[in-house]
Scaffold this motif. Structure first.
Motif, PDB file in Angstrom:
ATOM      1  N   MET A   1       0.921  -1.220   0.037  1.00 29.61           N
ATOM      2  CA  MET A   1       0.037  -0.012   0.054  1.00 29.61           C
ATOM      3  C   MET A   1       1.131   1.413  -0.058  1.00 29.61           C
ATOM      4  SD  MET A   1      -3.189   0.928   2.611  1.00 29.61           S
ATOM      5  CE  MET A   1      -3.647  -0.702   2.539  1.00 29.61           C
ATOM      6  N   LYS A   2       0.536   1.983  -1.033  1.00 31.12           N
ATOM      7  CA  LYS A   2       1.439   3.370  -1.039  1.00 31.12           C
ATOM      8  C   LYS A   2       1.170   4.184   0.068  1.00 31.12           C
ATOM      9  CE  LYS A   2       2.690   7.073  -4.329  1.00 31.12           C
ATOM     10  NZ  LYS A   2       2.419   7.740  -5.754  1.00 31.12           N
ATOM     11  N   GLN A   4       1.216   7.611   2.235  1.00 34.94           N
ATOM     12  CA  GLN A   4       0.696   9.082   2.189  1.00 34.94           C
ATOM     13  C   GLN A   4       1.579   9.905   2.608  1.00 34.94           C
ATOM     14  OE1 GLN A   4      -3.908   8.652   3.487  1.00 34.94           O
ATOM     15  NE2 GLN A   4      -2.641   7.604   5.008  1.00 34.94           N
ATOM     16  N   ASP A  46      -5.847   9.088   5.689  1.00 29.42           N
ATOM     17  CA  ASP A  46      -6.597   7.776   6.146  1.00 29.42           C
ATOM     18  C   ASP A  46      -5.673   7.050   7.198  1.00 29.42           C
ATOM     19  OD1 ASP A  46      -7.798   5.198   5.976  1.00 29.42           O
ATOM     20  OD2 ASP A  46      -7.598   5.332   3.762  1.00 29.42           O
ATOM     21  N   ARG A  48      -5.910   4.064   7.779  1.00 36.71           N
ATOM     22  CA  ARG A  48      -5.624   2.829   7.433  1.00 36.71           C
ATOM     23  C   ARG A  48      -4.317   2.583   6.626  1.00 36.71           C
ATOM     24  NH1 ARG A  48     -11.545   1.836   5.037  1.00 36.71           N
ATOM     25  NH2 ARG A  48     -10.770   3.768   4.222  1.00 36.71           N
ATOM     26  N   ARG A  49      -4.000   3.623   5.856  1.00 36.95           N
ATOM     27  CA  ARG A  49      -2.804   3.837   5.278  1.00 36.95           C
ATOM     28  C   ARG A  49      -1.497   4.453   5.892  1.00 36.95           C
ATOM     29  NH1 ARG A  49      -4.072   6.917   0.188  1.00 36.95           N
ATOM     30  NH2 ARG A  49      -2.096   6.432  -0.534  1.00 36.95           N
TER      31      ARG A  49
END
Length: 198
Positions: A1-2, A4, A46, A48-49
Motif C-alpha cells: 500500500m502506497k 501517504q 486515511d 488505514r494507510r
C-alpha cells in the motif's frame, strides 16, 4: 500500500528542531510548528494507510553532518510522544478508578441516608428535601469517573495511535537544487531513509 506523503519545505536541518534544545541527535525535540504541521496533516489522512514524511531541503543542506541522523531523530521524537500519550492514558484511567471507588462509596452512603430519612420522616417536606438532596449528591459524585470512562480517554487514545503511526513512518530527505540549478533542468537527488522497525 502506497504511503501517504506529508511534505515539509525547510531551509536547513536546524529549522526542523527546537532551537532551545541543544541535545545531540536523535534526542532533540522537533520544532513546535513543525510538529503541529506533521501531526495536523497526518490527522487528516486515511488512518488505514501508512505515512511518509518528506523533508525538502536546499542542496547545500546535504553537507550538514546531522542530515543523515534526521530520520532517527524524527522516529525517536514521535515514539517518545506516543509513549507520553500512553502514560497520560494510563494515568487518566488510574484517576478514573480512584474517582469511581470514591464515587461509589459516596453513593452508598447517600442512598443509606436517603432510605433512613425516608423511613423516619416519611411525610415531612424537609425530610423529602434532605433525602432527595443526598441522592443527587451521590450521583454527582460519580459524574467525573463516568466522564473519564465514557468520553475523556478517546482523544488521548487517538493521539497516542496517531503518534505511534508517525513513529514508524518512512522519512525521506530530498535535497533540491537551488533556483539557478533548477533552471537548468537538473533533478534534485533523493536520499531515501528507512523507517525504524515497528
Amino acid at each position: 500500500m502506497k504511503p501517504q506523503p506529508i511534505e515539509l519545505y525547510i531551509k536547513s536541518v536546524e529549522q526542523l528542531f527546537n532551537p532551545l534544545d541543544h541535545s545531540p541527535l536523535p534526542d532533540r525535540d522537533l520544532d513546535e510548528e513543525a510538529e503541529q504541521y506533521i501531526v495536523g496533516t497526518a490527522r487528516e489522512l486515511d488512518a488505514r494507510r501508512p505515512l511518509a514524511i518528506i523533508l525538502r531541503l536546499p542542496e547545500r543542506a546535504a553537507k550538514h553532518r546531522a542530515a543523515r541522523d534526521v530520520p532517527d531523530a524524527v522516529h525517536h521524537y514521535f515514539a517518545y510522544r506516543s509513549a507520553q500519550a500512553a502514560r497520560e492514558l494510563r494515568e487518566l484511567f488510574r484517576i478514573g478508578r480512584q474517582s469511581l471507588g470514591i464515587g461509589l462509596c459516596v453513593l452508598a452512603v447517600t442512598v443509606a441516608v436517603n432510605r433512613a430519612v425516608t423511613h423516619y420522616l416519611p411525610s415531612s417536606a424537609i425530610g423529602s428535601l434532605i433525602a432527595e438532596g443526598f441522592f443527587i449528591v451521590g450521583w454527582v459524585a460519580n459524574w467525573r469517573p463516568l466522564e473519564i470512562f465514557l468520553y475523556d480517554w478517546w482523544p488521548i487514545k487517538r493521539r497516542r495511535d496517531l503518534l505511534a503511526r508517525l513513529a514508524v513512518a518512512s522519512v525521506e530527505l530530498r535535497f533540491e537544487a537551488e533556483e539557478g540549478a533548477a533552471a537548468t533542468g537538473e533533478e534534485a537527488p533523493v536520499v531515501p531513509m528507512k523507517p525504524l522497525a515497528p
